[in-house]
Design an enzyme around this catalytic site. Structure first.
Site, PDB file in Angstrom:
ATOM      1  N   SER A 142      21.189  40.230   8.731  1.00 55.80           N
ATOM      2  CA  SER A 142      21.229  38.727   9.690  1.00 55.80           C
ATOM      3  C   SER A 142      19.305  39.114  10.075  1.00 55.80           C
ATOM      4  CB  SER A 142      21.911  39.085  10.726  1.00 55.80           C
ATOM      5  OG  SER A 142      21.128  38.400  10.989  1.00 55.80           O
ATOM      6  N   TYR A 153      26.108  43.474  17.359  1.00 59.58           N
ATOM      7  CA  TYR A 153      25.148  43.081  16.107  1.00 59.58           C
ATOM      8  C   TYR A 153      24.438  43.685  15.711  1.00 59.58           C
ATOM      9  CZ  TYR A 153      25.239  38.966  12.951  1.00 59.58           C
ATOM     10  OH  TYR A 153      25.652  38.302  11.223  1.00 59.58           O
TER      11      TYR A 153
END
Length: 253
Positions: A142, A153
C-alpha cells in the site's frame, strides 16, 4: 490432478471482492489457472463458477489466511488439484476502519493478516518454486507502506514492503521473482466511506498482471501516488499535513 504445463497456476488470496476479485477476472481472461482464496465462501465459489463453469481451471478454497492450519490446507488443495504453484499473489488485507488503533482490540489481526500470513504463505510455496528454479511472489502492499498514516495498518504494509525487498535479494539468481504492488486509494469495500475521487480496483489488477509479464521491483498505482511517497522524504512537510488530517477526523467523531 488437472495441471497443464502450458498454463500458469496462480494462488490468489483475498479473491472474493475488491482488488482480489478484479485480479481474478484479469488473470482468468489471460488464461491463467487460478486458486482463489478468501473467507467469504459464497462469494468466492460464485466467482469461481463465473470464471470457469467447469471448475477445472479455476477453483475456490475458502480460507482465513490468519489461521495456520487453513493456510496449509489451502496450499495442499492447490497442489492436489494443479500439481504446482507458479505464482503466489498475497492480496488479502484488513484495516481497522478508522479511529485510534490503540483503542481497537482487533489491531493484532491487522498484523496477522497483512504481514504474518504473507510471510507464512511465502514459506509454504517457496520450496516448490526453488526446486523448479522458477516462480513469482507478488505482494500487495500500500502507499500507506511508503507514507506512514495509521499505526497498525502502516506497520503491516511497511513490513510487507521490507520483507518483499529483502526476499528479492535473498532469492537473487534463483529464478524466483519478487514484486510489490502498492495501491493508493482505489474503490473497494475498505474505502467505501471515503469521499475522495478514486479509480476502480481494475487499475491494481492490471498492475499485478503487468508485473507477472514483466517482473519489476515495485509498482505504485495510480501513478499519482508516486508523488505522495516523495513527501515522506521531507518530514517537515509531511508530518503536519498528515497530523492535520488526523485532527480533523477526531473533531468529526
Amino acid at each position: 490432478m488437472t495441471h497443464s504445463m502450458s498454463r500458469r497456476v496462480v494462488l490468489l488470496t483475498g479473491a472474493s471482492s475488491g482488488i482480489g476479485e478484479a485480479t481474478a477476472r484479469e488473470l482468468a481472461a489471460r488464461g491463467d489457472a487460478l486458486v482463489l482464496a478468501a473467507r467469504r465462501e459464497d462469494r468466492l465459489r460464485a466467482l469461481a463458477r463465473r470464471l470457469d463453469p467447469s471448475e477445472s481451471r479455476v477453483i475456490a478454497v475458502p480460507c482465513d489466511v490468519a489461521d495456520p492450519a487453513a493456510r496449509e490446507a489451502l496450499v495442499r488443495s492447490a497442489l492436489d488439484h494443479f500439481g504446482q504453484i507458479d505464482v503466489l499473489v498475497n492480496n488479502a488485507g484488513v484495516g481497522l476502519g478508522g479511529g485510534a488503533w490503540w483503542e481497537n482490540p482487533d489491531w493484532p489481526r491487522v498484523l496477522h493478516v497483512n504481514l504474518e500470513a504473507v510471510m507464512a504463505l511465502t514459506a509454504l510455496v517457496l520450496p516448490g518454486m526453488l526446486a523448479r528454479g522458477r516462480g513469482h511472489i507478488v505482494n500487495v502492499a500500500s502507499v500507506a507502506g511508503q507514507v506512514a498514516t495509521e499505526g497498525a495498518y502502516s506497520a503491516s504494509k511497511f513490513g510487507v514492503r521490507g520483507f518483499s525487498h529483502a526476499l528479492r535479494r535473498e532469492l537473487w539468481s534463483s529464478g524466483v521473482n519478487v514484486s510489490v504492488v502498492s495501491p493508493g486509494f482505489v474503490r473497494t469495500g475498505m474505502t467505501a466511506r471515503s469521499r475522495l475521487p478514486m479509480p476502480g480496483p481494475e487499475v491494481v489488477a492490471r498492475a499485478i498482471a503487468g508485473v507477472l509479464e514483466r517482473p519489476r521491483r515495485e509498482v505504485t498505482v495510480p501513478r499519482l501516488y508516486r508523488l505522495a511517497a516523495l513527501a515522506e522524504l521531507v518530514p517537515a512537510l509531511s508530518d503536519p499535513l498528515i497530523a492535520h488530517g488526523y485532527s480533523a477526523r477526531r473533531r468529526r467523531r
